[in-house]
Write an enzyme that holds these catalytic residues in place. Structure first.
Site, short mmCIF file in Angstrom:
data_model
loop_
_atom_site.label_atom_id
_atom_site.label_comp_id
_atom_site.label_asym_id
_atom_site.label_seq_id
_atom_site.Cartn_x
_atom_site.Cartn_y
_atom_site.Cartn_z
N GLU A 42 2.90 -21.23 64.04
CA GLU A 42 2.91 -22.65 63.22
C GLU A 42 4.16 -22.57 62.31
OE1 GLU A 42 0.89 -26.40 61.31
OE2 GLU A 42 -0.14 -24.72 61.22
N GLU A 67 4.64 -20.67 56.09
CA GLU A 67 4.89 -21.47 55.06
C GLU A 67 5.84 -21.22 54.11
OE1 GLU A 67 4.15 -24.85 54.28
OE2 GLU A 67 5.03 -24.51 52.65
N ASP A 114 7.65 -32.40 57.62
CA ASP A 114 8.13 -33.13 56.76
C ASP A 114 9.00 -34.16 57.65
OD1 ASP A 114 6.56 -32.00 54.56
OD2 ASP A 114 8.10 -30.70 54.28
N LYS A 118 15.63 -39.43 54.99
CA LYS A 118 17.28 -40.09 54.47
C LYS A 118 18.25 -39.19 55.42
CE LYS A 118 16.37 -41.28 49.92
NZ LYS A 118 15.69 -40.43 48.74
N ASP A 150 2.74 -38.80 62.85
CA ASP A 150 2.52 -39.93 62.82
C ASP A 150 3.71 -40.76 62.48
OD1 ASP A 150 2.98 -39.12 60.11
OD2 ASP A 150 2.21 -41.11 59.41
N GLU A 188 -6.33 -31.67 58.21
CA GLU A 188 -6.92 -32.87 57.21
C GLU A 188 -5.70 -33.74 57.08
OE1 GLU A 188 -7.47 -30.93 53.36
OE2 GLU A 188 -9.07 -29.79 54.13
N TYR A 189 -4.57 -33.39 57.30
CA TYR A 189 -3.40 -34.25 57.20
C TYR A 189 -3.45 -34.99 58.34
CZ TYR A 189 0.99 -34.41 54.94
OH TYR A 189 2.23 -34.55 54.26
C1 LIG Z 1 3.33 -31.73 55.98
S1 LIG Z 1 2.92 -30.08 55.50
C2 LIG Z 1 2.37 -29.69 57.20
C3 LIG Z 1 0.82 -29.78 57.33
C4 LIG Z 1 0.02 -28.98 58.31
N1 LIG Z 1 1.18 -28.50 59.43
C5 LIG Z 1 -0.93 -29.70 58.95
O1 LIG Z 1 -1.09 -29.95 60.21
O2 LIG Z 1 -2.02 -29.69 58.33
C6 LIG Z 1 4.51 -29.40 55.98
C7 LIG Z 1 4.92 -28.39 55.42
O3 LIG Z 1 6.12 -27.66 56.16
C8 LIG Z 1 6.66 -26.69 55.16
N2 LIG Z 1 8.03 -26.67 55.45
C9 LIG Z 1 9.12 -27.51 55.47
N3 LIG Z 1 10.18 -26.82 55.86
C10 LIG Z 1 10.11 -25.64 56.11
C11 LIG Z 1 10.80 -24.44 56.42
N4 LIG Z 1 11.88 -24.39 56.63
N5 LIG Z 1 10.20 -23.14 56.63
C12 LIG Z 1 8.77 -23.09 56.10
N6 LIG Z 1 8.15 -24.14 55.98
C13 LIG Z 1 8.41 -25.31 55.72
C14 LIG Z 1 6.46 -27.57 53.93
O4 LIG Z 1 6.68 -26.69 52.72
C15 LIG Z 1 5.24 -28.33 53.73
O5 LIG Z 1 4.12 -27.51 53.06
#
Ligand SMILES: C[S@@+](CC[C@H](N)C(=O)[O-])C[C@H]1O[C@@H](n2cnc3c(N)ncnc32)[C@H](O)[C@@H]1O
Length: 212
Positions: A42, A67, A114, A118, A150, A188-189
């Site tokens: 993941e 992460e 994320d 933009k 979403d 949770e998200y």
């Molecule tokens: C919205 S959260 C994810 C939620 C989680 N997957 C869940 O389902 O509960 C998105 C995460 O992706 C991480 N992220 C974004 N770009 C990334 C990258 N290039 N490499 C590693 N992590 C990344 C961000 O730091 C953030 O914590």
């Protein structure tokens, strides 16, 4: 995902059993290292809910969470509590994936990535070609890419882009939680968006075999 910088994160991650300290040393040997035939990764695990739940639900699969944010990663690792043989974590940026993996991943999960809405930040989306070209190199020949969000704009962008990048589409759903899917964990998200009544978009892609 924004969190306050945690002072204890670096030291904690440096000694937690579940964290792989030198993933580059395991490149090409993840099946043996995790003692599992099937490995899922993941990317962007956030606070780790999906990674933890899925690794509990599927003990025969090796689950690697990744992460880049140190403090967020520390929350995820702390939440995982016990180290399990089928659960490992890498704290780093997805751009380094090729340093850590050969063609040895069965499935990659992008769960509520994320959206980077933009135009000037498009390249940061985890479904951008700069990332999907890397995914193709670490996935096994019939490897899969699973995506859930979403965000309809991110979903549209990702489907078009991932198909252009040499994947075929196996499953597509624009309201995944309309029916019960006990086989897939709700983080949770995701629950937060479901509570608001937002539809959840999901797609599964398969890597198209490259002609030699
Ligand atoms: C919205 S959260 C994810 C939620 C989680 N997957 C869940 O389902 O509960 C998105 C995460 O992706 C991480 N992220 C974004 N770009 C990334 C990258 N290039 N490499 C590693 N992590 C990344 C961000 O730091 C953030 O914590």
């Amino acid at each position: 995902m924004r969190v306050r910088r945690l002072k204890w994160a670096e030291e904690f991650l440096g000694s937690a059993e579940v964290v792989v300290q030198s993933p580059q040393d395991i490149k090409g040997n993840w099946n043996t290292y995790m003692n599992r035939e099937c490995i899922h990764l993941e990317i962007g695990s956030g606070k780790g809910d999906y990674w933890i739940k899925m690794s509990d639900m599927y003990p025969d699969i090796g689950w690697i969470g990744m992460e880049r944010n140190e403090s967020v990663a520390a929350y995820a690792v702390k939440k995982s509590e016990e180290a399990k043989e089928n659960r490992k974590f890498i704290q780093n940026e997805a751009m380094h994936l090729l340093d850590y993996f050969d063609k040895e991943i069965d499935a990659i999960h992008l769960n509520f990535s994320d959206p980077w809405p933009k135009k000037r930040t498009t390249k940061r989306r985890l479904s951008h070609g700069n990332f999907t070209s890397i995914y193709k190199q670490i996935l096994k020949d019939d490897g899969e890419l699973h995506m859930k969000t979403d965000n309809s704009a991110l979903f549209e962008y990702s489907v078009v882009n991932i198909l252009k990048e040499g994947f075929s589409i196996e499953e597509l759903c624009v309201d995944f939680r309309r029916e019960t899917h006990d086989e897939d964990a709700i983080s949770e998200y995701e629950q937060k968006f479901m509570n608001k009544g937002n539809p959840i978009y999901r797609a599964v892609f398969k890597k198209v075999k490259e002609e030699n």
